[in-house]
Design a protein around this motif. Sequence first.
Motif, PDB file in Angstrom:
ATOM      1  N   ASP A 185       2.407   1.909  -3.556  1.00 48.69           N
ATOM      2  CA  ASP A 185       1.490   2.629  -4.494  1.00 48.69           C
ATOM      3  C   ASP A 185       1.360   3.834  -4.128  1.00 48.69           C
ATOM      4  N   ALA A 186       0.986   4.364  -2.791  1.00 40.63           N
ATOM      5  CA  ALA A 186       0.764   5.705  -2.543  1.00 40.63           C
ATOM      6  C   ALA A 186       2.065   6.782  -2.760  1.00 40.63           C
ATOM      7  N   ALA A 195      -8.782   3.353   0.661  1.00 38.59           N
ATOM      8  CA  ALA A 195      -9.485   2.274  -0.172  1.00 38.59           C
ATOM      9  C   ALA A 195      -8.830   0.975  -0.414  1.00 38.59           C
ATOM     10  N   ALA A 196      -7.562   1.163  -0.378  1.00 40.93           N
ATOM     11  CA  ALA A 196      -6.501   0.045  -0.297  1.00 40.93           C
ATOM     12  C   ALA A 196      -6.749  -1.083   0.760  1.00 40.93           C
ATOM     13  N   VAL A 234       0.887  -1.190   0.001  1.00 38.40           N
ATOM     14  CA  VAL A 234       0.061  -0.056   0.110  1.00 38.40           C
ATOM     15  C   VAL A 234       0.965   1.212  -0.023  1.00 38.40           C
ATOM     16  N   THR A 240       1.842   7.547  -6.158  1.00 37.48           N
ATOM     17  CA  THR A 240       0.996   8.527  -6.484  1.00 37.48           C
ATOM     18  C   THR A 240       1.278   9.751  -6.055  1.00 37.48           C
ATOM     19  N   ALA A 246      -5.479  13.069  -1.536  1.00 41.93           N
ATOM     20  CA  ALA A 246      -5.620  11.970  -2.363  1.00 41.93           C
ATOM     21  C   ALA A 246      -4.712  10.744  -2.204  1.00 41.93           C
ATOM     22  N   VAL A 247      -3.603  11.121  -1.674  1.00 43.72           N
ATOM     23  CA  VAL A 247      -3.083   9.476  -1.033  1.00 43.72           C
ATOM     24  C   VAL A 247      -3.507   9.180   0.030  1.00 43.72           C
ATOM     25  N   GLU A 248      -4.129   9.828   0.955  1.00 36.99           N
ATOM     26  CA  GLU A 248      -4.602   9.328   2.144  1.00 36.99           C
ATOM     27  C   GLU A 248      -6.097   8.379   1.573  1.00 36.99           C
ATOM     28  N   ARG A 249      -6.936   9.098   0.657  1.00 35.65           N
ATOM     29  CA  ARG A 249      -7.976   8.354   0.342  1.00 35.65           C
ATOM     30  C   ARG A 249      -7.540   7.108  -0.506  1.00 35.65           C
ATOM     31  N   GLN A 250      -6.603   6.903  -1.190  1.00 35.16           N
ATOM     32  CA  GLN A 250      -6.105   5.808  -1.690  1.00 35.16           C
ATOM     33  C   GLN A 250      -5.438   4.841  -0.847  1.00 35.16           C
ATOM     34  N   VAL A 251      -5.030   5.280   0.392  1.00 33.56           N
ATOM     35  CA  VAL A 251      -4.575   4.197   1.338  1.00 33.56           C
ATOM     36  C   VAL A 251      -5.571   3.481   2.030  1.00 33.56           C
TER      37      VAL A 251
END
Length: 273
Positions: free
Chosen positions: A21-22, A60-61, A18, A25, A53-58
């Motif tokens: 990937d973060a 979600a992952a 995770v 991004t 955006a990065v925290e939202r991605q984390v």
Amino acid sequence: MITSAPSPRELLTIAVEVARDAAATAHRMRSEGVSVAATKSTATDVVTAADRAVERQVLAALRNRRPGDAVLGEEYGAGEAAPVTPDGVRWVVDPIDGTVNYLYGLPYCAVSLAAEVAGEVVAGVVRNVFTGEEWTATLGGGAWRDGRRLRGSAETDLGQALVATGFGYDAGRRSHQARVVAELIPHVRDIRRMGAAALDLCLAAEGRVDAYFEKGLAAWDLAAGGLVAREAGLLVTGVSDRPAGPDLVLAAPPALHGPLHTRLTDLDASGGP
């Protein structure tokens, strides 16, 4: 049916995937240009669109991989994840530690992600957004970078120690911290202020600085980097028998911890605003 918590190694595997990937991004968004999205405690305490955006991605992952876990993040707090149970897993994320460095394109910022089980950090990863350097640790499994186990600094003389620190955003706190540094610097080799607590803790774990202290760290600043430092053999504490936390974090090898702790106590490093 009773299910046991996953092992620290299993949690670290998820954290590394995770975080990588973060970080990718965050790096891509920086190359596309970055601007301030908001401020927090003061006008200089910024949040970028990439932080969010990065925290939202984390989030979600992690929700995809482990939907029952809780998450504590810098930008969204408890997020939308489930509340943590007494023996459950909670993830602690700083999407971009060192946001001001990120804003200015200075290559000293990181994604920090840790996993707690029953309130204890058991796995953590810190990944530099710009360089790709990556530090990992599991509880009882040591701290590592690029396949090399970390042991901290071998320095035993505080007068020869390179000490990292940081400053808060409130003007009153900065003034107090500056006075502490001014009084401390004659008693150490030198001071470094680089602007990302998680990375400072990892550099101390690696011995690239000899010790680190700072007042005002939040859980997401400390969780992963603190585990890396402890697993490298450093003592990670507060002052006056208090645990590491917002009042003060001191990370140092045992030989340096005592004399540095004494200096910082005498200088009231945990005091002020």
